[in-house]
Design an enzyme around this catalytic site. Sequence first.
Site, PDB file in Angstrom:
ATOM      1  N   HIS A  85       0.681  -1.148   0.214  1.00 53.24           N
ATOM      2  CA  HIS A  85      -0.276   0.026  -0.015  1.00 53.24           C
ATOM      3  C   HIS A  85       0.785   1.278   0.118  1.00 53.24           C
ATOM      4  O   HIS A  85       1.494   1.696   0.989  1.00 53.24           O
ATOM      5  CB  HIS A  85      -0.873  -0.149   1.164  1.00 53.24           C
ATOM      6  CG  HIS A  85      -1.829   1.093   1.398  1.00 53.24           C
ATOM      7  ND1 HIS A  85      -3.049   0.934   2.233  1.00 53.24           N
ATOM      8  CD2 HIS A  85      -2.072   2.308   0.543  1.00 53.24           C
ATOM      9  CE1 HIS A  85      -3.665   1.935   1.863  1.00 53.24           C
ATOM     10  NE2 HIS A  85      -3.204   2.845   1.071  1.00 53.24           N
ATOM     11  N   ARG A  89       1.721   8.918  -6.672  1.00 51.23           N
ATOM     12  CA  ARG A  89       1.397  10.408  -7.002  1.00 51.23           C
ATOM     13  C   ARG A  89       1.458  10.461  -8.541  1.00 51.23           C
ATOM     14  O   ARG A  89       1.738  11.663  -9.109  1.00 51.23           O
ATOM     15  CB  ARG A  89       1.895  11.402  -6.473  1.00 51.23           C
ATOM     16  CG  ARG A  89       1.935  11.629  -4.830  1.00 51.23           C
ATOM     17  CD  ARG A  89       0.221  11.359  -4.165  1.00 51.23           C
ATOM     18  NE  ARG A  89       0.368  11.444  -2.963  1.00 51.23           N
ATOM     19  CZ  ARG A  89      -0.810  11.196  -2.094  1.00 51.23           C
ATOM     20  NH1 ARG A  89      -1.769  10.453  -2.878  1.00 51.23           N
ATOM     21  NH2 ARG A  89      -0.634  11.355  -0.907  1.00 51.23           N
ATOM     22  N   ASN A 119      -5.127   6.171  -7.082  1.00 48.75           N
ATOM     23  CA  ASN A 119      -5.827   7.420  -7.032  1.00 48.75           C
ATOM     24  C   ASN A 119      -4.854   8.260  -7.674  1.00 48.75           C
ATOM     25  O   ASN A 119      -4.440   9.496  -6.977  1.00 48.75           O
ATOM     26  CB  ASN A 119      -6.487   7.726  -5.747  1.00 48.75           C
ATOM     27  CG  ASN A 119      -5.350   7.862  -4.672  1.00 48.75           C
ATOM     28  OD1 ASN A 119      -4.360   7.126  -4.969  1.00 48.75           O
ATOM     29  ND2 ASN A 119      -5.559   8.332  -3.520  1.00 48.75           N
ATOM     30  N   HIS A 208     -10.210  -0.027   1.416  1.00 44.53           N
ATOM     31  CA  HIS A 208     -10.114   1.241   2.347  1.00 44.53           C
ATOM     32  C   HIS A 208     -11.395   1.344   3.094  1.00 44.53           C
ATOM     33  O   HIS A 208     -12.355   1.925   2.525  1.00 44.53           O
ATOM     34  CB  HIS A 208      -9.895   2.424   1.396  1.00 44.53           C
ATOM     35  CG  HIS A 208      -9.615   3.586   2.068  1.00 44.53           C
ATOM     36  ND1 HIS A 208      -7.932   4.260   2.128  1.00 44.53           N
ATOM     37  CD2 HIS A 208     -10.279   4.489   2.766  1.00 44.53           C
ATOM     38  CE1 HIS A 208      -8.012   5.297   2.649  1.00 44.53           C
ATOM     39  NE2 HIS A 208      -9.489   5.355   3.116  1.00 44.53           N
ATOM     40  N   HIS A 256      -4.992  -0.540   6.115  1.00 46.06           N
ATOM     41  CA  HIS A 256      -4.741   0.302   7.440  1.00 46.06           C
ATOM     42  C   HIS A 256      -6.124  -0.066   8.565  1.00 46.06           C
ATOM     43  O   HIS A 256      -6.534   1.116   8.648  1.00 46.06           O
ATOM     44  CB  HIS A 256      -4.731   1.601   6.952  1.00 46.06           C
ATOM     45  CG  HIS A 256      -5.476   2.186   6.035  1.00 46.06           C
ATOM     46  ND1 HIS A 256      -6.977   2.193   5.902  1.00 46.06           N
ATOM     47  CD2 HIS A 256      -5.083   3.049   4.952  1.00 46.06           C
ATOM     48  CE1 HIS A 256      -7.398   3.026   4.956  1.00 46.06           C
ATOM     49  NE2 HIS A 256      -6.292   3.395   4.408  1.00 46.06           N
ATOM     50  N   ASN A 310      -5.703   9.403   7.230  1.00 46.89           N
ATOM     51  CA  ASN A 310      -6.810   8.528   7.001  1.00 46.89           C
ATOM     52  C   ASN A 310      -6.567   7.186   7.135  1.00 46.89           C
ATOM     53  O   ASN A 310      -5.564   6.888   6.251  1.00 46.89           O
ATOM     54  CB  ASN A 310      -7.686   8.840   5.690  1.00 46.89           C
ATOM     55  CG  ASN A 310      -8.477  10.191   5.915  1.00 46.89           C
ATOM     56  OD1 ASN A 310      -8.863  10.494   6.964  1.00 46.89           O
ATOM     57  ND2 ASN A 310      -8.729  10.716   4.704  1.00 46.89           N
ATOM     58  N   ASP A 337       1.393   2.817   3.473  1.00 45.97           N
ATOM     59  CA  ASP A 337       0.328   3.735   3.263  1.00 45.97           C
ATOM     60  C   ASP A 337       1.248   5.061   2.841  1.00 45.97           C
ATOM     61  O   ASP A 337       0.907   6.111   3.316  1.00 45.97           O
ATOM     62  CB  ASP A 337      -0.966   4.089   4.248  1.00 45.97           C
ATOM     63  CG  ASP A 337      -1.865   4.863   3.680  1.00 45.97           C
ATOM     64  OD1 ASP A 337      -1.938   5.141   2.291  1.00 45.97           O
ATOM     65  OD2 ASP A 337      -3.015   5.418   4.029  1.00 45.97           O
ATOM     66  N   HIS A 341       2.872  14.425   0.498  1.00 41.44           N
ATOM     67  CA  HIS A 341       2.295  15.776   0.182  1.00 41.44           C
ATOM     68  C   HIS A 341       3.464  16.767   0.340  1.00 41.44           C
ATOM     69  O   HIS A 341       4.229  16.838   0.949  1.00 41.44           O
ATOM     70  CB  HIS A 341       1.224  16.155   1.064  1.00 41.44           C
ATOM     71  CG  HIS A 341       0.123  15.169   1.036  1.00 41.44           C
ATOM     72  ND1 HIS A 341      -0.842  15.152  -0.172  1.00 41.44           N
ATOM     73  CD2 HIS A 341      -0.473  14.330   1.814  1.00 41.44           C
ATOM     74  CE1 HIS A 341      -1.776  14.367   0.432  1.00 41.44           C
ATOM     75  NE2 HIS A 341      -1.692  13.566   1.333  1.00 41.44           N
TER      76      HIS A 341
HETATM   77 ZN   LIG Z   1      -4.058   4.802   0.871  1.00 39.82          ZN
END
Ligand SMILES: [Zn+2]
Length: 456
Positions: A85, A89, A119, A208, A256, A310, A337, A341
């Site tokens: 996981h 980006r 994503n 998720h 997670h 999250n 995870d 950023h």
């Molecule tokens: Zn994730």
Amino acid sequence: MGRKTVLKNFRIIDEGVNILGSVIAEDGIIRDVIPGPGGYSEDSGDLLSDRRIVRHIQNADMVIDGGEGTDKWGLTLLPALVDLHAHFRDPGFPEKETLESASLAAAAGGYGTVVCMANTHPVLDTREAVISLRARADALDLIDLFPAMALSRGMEGKELSGIVKLPVAGAGGVVRILSEDGKDLANSALFTAALEEARRAGVVVSVHAELGSIESQAARKSGKARAVWSRMEEINGVRRAIELGKKTGCHIHIAHVSTLEAAEMIRAAKAERGGAAGGFVLSAEVTPHHLFLSEEDAAELGSETHGLVNPPLRSALDRQALIAAVLDGTIDAIATDHAPHTRSDKEGGAAGFTGFETAFSICLTELVREDRLSLPRLASLMSGAPARILGLADRGRIVPGCRADFFVVDASANWTVDPALFRSRGKNSPCTGRELRGRVLMTIRQGRPVFVSPGF
Ligand SMILES: [Zn+2]
């Protein structure tokens, strides 16, 4: 003869091996694991080692010495880590991370195989998109990348993604995980249809589990804390995933896990499954940050900014429950995870932490102390077990025939986390300034070093 690498004088550890010895790798594959010292005694000049090692050293292309400069067995050799996981980006958000910076960061953290989530922009929702990202990663030759494919087209939750065209996964399958990571698929009928396709193709669905309910939405509207409604969402999401997993016979992997209640539901479902037949397989992961940090740490960092992730960092009670679930095998794997950023995105409330370059040290510091967990068990949680979840039988162990993917650790070294030194573009570590144990010194991919720590 093929390219040969000898790794001598290491403590060699995987989920089933704990010896002092040497590893012989040839053409990217482990050829032999030989117990005992690999070399001559400098004092007497006596041959200390198995004659096989001497012969291998004589015609090796590269010799890496785990005991060099010391009179003892210095360093530990482990199978390269496998992450189920991470967020790369790429494509779409180069200011946060790129394929190259993420791959370098993964290698610097000891990772050899990584699943990156879908994503991105555009979303990875076709087999072609997955194959093309994988090809770009192969060209970099730093890690083995298995991009996840989204369940719904564009992750919009309206219609199924390219999973309807997914062939049955064989040994060489590129798509090994499906996930709507970042959100749960709210429409249960569509989610069920996705699980049925996953079951048909023989691919794992990573869930998720954060599913809104009437109660959680009411709690949210009435201004209740994130800790309250997000807990309801996780419980609700895990409950539905287990129910639909049973119904469809799909392999469900819970991403997670963060709450005591979710860990308990997974424990109960696994116990029940043990007594029943059927194709349903349930596995679960936990992140290093949920094991290591709690809501007090989040508050200190800024609960809605630098401490936001999250699912959120939870109470000390949850943290203890997660550690217990790791110890008793309820939780199968530790996954990062990794969610890089920019600083301004974090200040604007973006959720997630950069994770590759601290994951192993956090787990070593937090779990492998006071004999809570052995190093072979940690190797299982971070390498052997996730490789099995992905159906990759050729890695996660240090035994002849497996890929020569390793990392070298100084398990007794302490270091202070300084994100300025990270390979990742994401400097958003919740562990900045903390002292951790265990330093990754080198990562080896198919017998060749792809990361060497400065000074090693
Ligand atoms: Zn994730």
